[in-house]
Enzyme design. Structure first.
Site, PDB file in Angstrom:
ATOM      1  N   SER A 162       0.819  -1.212   0.000  1.00  0.00           N
ATOM      2  CA  SER A 162       0.000   0.000   0.000  1.00  0.00           C
ATOM      3  C   SER A 162       0.852   1.261   0.000  1.00  0.00           C
ATOM      4  O   SER A 162       1.999   1.257   0.455  1.00  0.00           O
ATOM      5  CB  SER A 162      -0.918   0.011   1.222  1.00  0.00           C
ATOM      6  OG  SER A 162      -1.721  -1.144   1.246  1.00  0.00           O
TER       7      SER A 162
HETATM    8  N1  SAH Z   1      -0.766  -4.742   3.703  1.00  0.00           N
HETATM    9  C1  SAH Z   1      -0.182  -5.242   2.491  1.00  0.00           C
HETATM   10  C2  SAH Z   1      -1.120  -5.028   1.348  1.00  0.00           C
HETATM   11  C3  SAH Z   1      -1.261  -6.238   0.544  1.00  0.00           C
HETATM   12  S1  SAH Z   1      -2.466  -6.139  -0.753  1.00  0.00           S
HETATM   13  C4  SAH Z   1       1.138  -4.541   2.225  1.00  0.00           C
HETATM   14  O1  SAH Z   1       1.287  -3.389   2.619  1.00  0.00           O
HETATM   15  O2  SAH Z   1       2.012  -5.152   1.595  1.00  0.00           O
HETATM   16  C5  SAH Z   1      -3.783  -7.093  -0.043  1.00  0.00           C
HETATM   17  C6  SAH Z   1      -3.488  -8.527   0.259  1.00  0.00           C
HETATM   18  O3  SAH Z   1      -4.697  -9.144   0.683  1.00  0.00           O
HETATM   19  C7  SAH Z   1      -2.990  -9.347  -0.932  1.00  0.00           C
HETATM   20  O4  SAH Z   1      -1.740  -9.883  -0.628  1.00  0.00           O
HETATM   21  C8  SAH Z   1      -4.054 -10.433  -1.100  1.00  0.00           C
HETATM   22  O5  SAH Z   1      -3.536 -11.687  -1.499  1.00  0.00           O
HETATM   23  C9  SAH Z   1      -4.652 -10.492   0.298  1.00  0.00           C
HETATM   24  N2  SAH Z   1      -6.005 -11.053   0.379  1.00  0.00           N
HETATM   25  C10 SAH Z   1      -7.053 -10.886  -0.460  1.00  0.00           C
HETATM   26  N3  SAH Z   1      -8.119 -11.567  -0.007  1.00  0.00           N
HETATM   27  C11 SAH Z   1      -7.744 -12.187   1.136  1.00  0.00           C
HETATM   28  C12 SAH Z   1      -8.390 -13.037   2.076  1.00  0.00           C
HETATM   29  N4  SAH Z   1      -9.679 -13.405   1.962  1.00  0.00           N
HETATM   30  N5  SAH Z   1      -7.693 -13.480   3.146  1.00  0.00           N
HETATM   31  C13 SAH Z   1      -6.391 -13.126   3.318  1.00  0.00           C
HETATM   32  N6  SAH Z   1      -5.728 -12.324   2.471  1.00  0.00           N
HETATM   33  C14 SAH Z   1      -6.383 -11.859   1.393  1.00  0.00           C
END
Ligand code: SAH
Length: 217
Positions: free
Chosen positions: A65
């Site tokens: 993010s």
């Molecule tokens: N906080 C992270 C953002 C990652 S993007 C950072 O700063 O790097 C959002 C993430 O949510 C992705 O990696 C995606 O695979 C995950 N995601 C999507 N649906 C999900 C679910 N139901 N359970 C767990 N993770 C999920």
């Protein structure tokens, strides 16, 4: 390769120009944003852009993010230091690191096993010892350690998953983007005396929360 002081300088600029300038005030959050070496959460090819004002790819179609978004969502949790926090969407582990500096224990869930593996190894190398990882569907939460004082979802949900409201502690806060697949509104949900209060913050764009109480594809 840049020296530690140069990275620090870039982080200070990020905090001043992107985060303080837009109104984030919680000193503890600002300090955590200064401290976590964001460049270590992306591939080396992105090093030169990592302190800029936007998200970046972390593989598997997912993103780390934007720094400002991490700061705002963290500030909205109003952490004081002794909370347990559930994070849905470990991704790179960057938001996880910021949380781990600000509360006593982070439980983080991710559906893509490779992302969990990389995030775990980064966070262990950085010396974090207060994080538990789980590969699984975070749209139904992690009931084993509930209730949580804070819940943060870093993926966009079609609706607020009931499971997460149930796993929220009295006086706890849930921060979650809710809306369409490509455009959501950041929501804060509070539980007080068993009642639910919901506040909309601003529009945002996250990758979709996939799963039982998320998007189904
Ligand atoms: N906080 C992270 C953002 C990652 S993007 C950072 O700063 O790097 C959002 C993430 O949510 C992705 O990696 C995606 O695979 C995950 N995601 C999507 N649906 C999900 C679910 N139901 N359970 C767990 N993770 C999920």
């Amino acid at each position: 390769m840049k020296k530690v002081e140069e990275w620090k300088f870039e982080r200070e600029r990020m905090v001043q120009e992107q985060i303080i300038a837009r109104g984030v005030k919680d000193e503890r959050v600002l300090e955590a944003m200064r401290e976590v070496p964001r460049h270590l959460f992306v591939e080396k090819t992105y090093y030169h852009q990592v302190y800029n004002d936007y998200p970046l790819p972390v593989g598997h179609g997912q993103t780390i993010s934007q720094p400002y978004m991490v700061a705002v969502m963290t500030e909205l949790l109003e952490l004081k230091g002794d909370e347990n926090v559930l994070e849905i969407g470990t991704g790179s582990g960057y938001q996880t690191a910021v949380l781990a500096l600000l509360c006593s224990k982070v439980y983080t869930m991710e559906r893509i096993a490779e992302l969990t593996k990389d995030a775990r190894s980064r966070l262990e190398k950085l010396g974090f010892r207060n994080i538990s990882f789980m590969v699984g569907d975070g749209s139904i939460g992690w009931p084993d350690y509930a209730p949580y004082k804070g819940i943060i979802v870093t993926a966009g949900a079609p609706d607020i998953p009931n499971a997460l409201i149930e796993q929220l502690d009295e006086n706890g806060r849930l921060v979650i983007p809710v809306g369409h697949e490509h455009c959501q509104v950041l929501n804060v949900v509070k539980k007080h005396k068993g009642r639910i209060y919901r506040k909309e913050i601003f529009e945002c764009t996250f990758v979709p929360l996939l799963g039982k109480q998320g998007w189904k594809h």
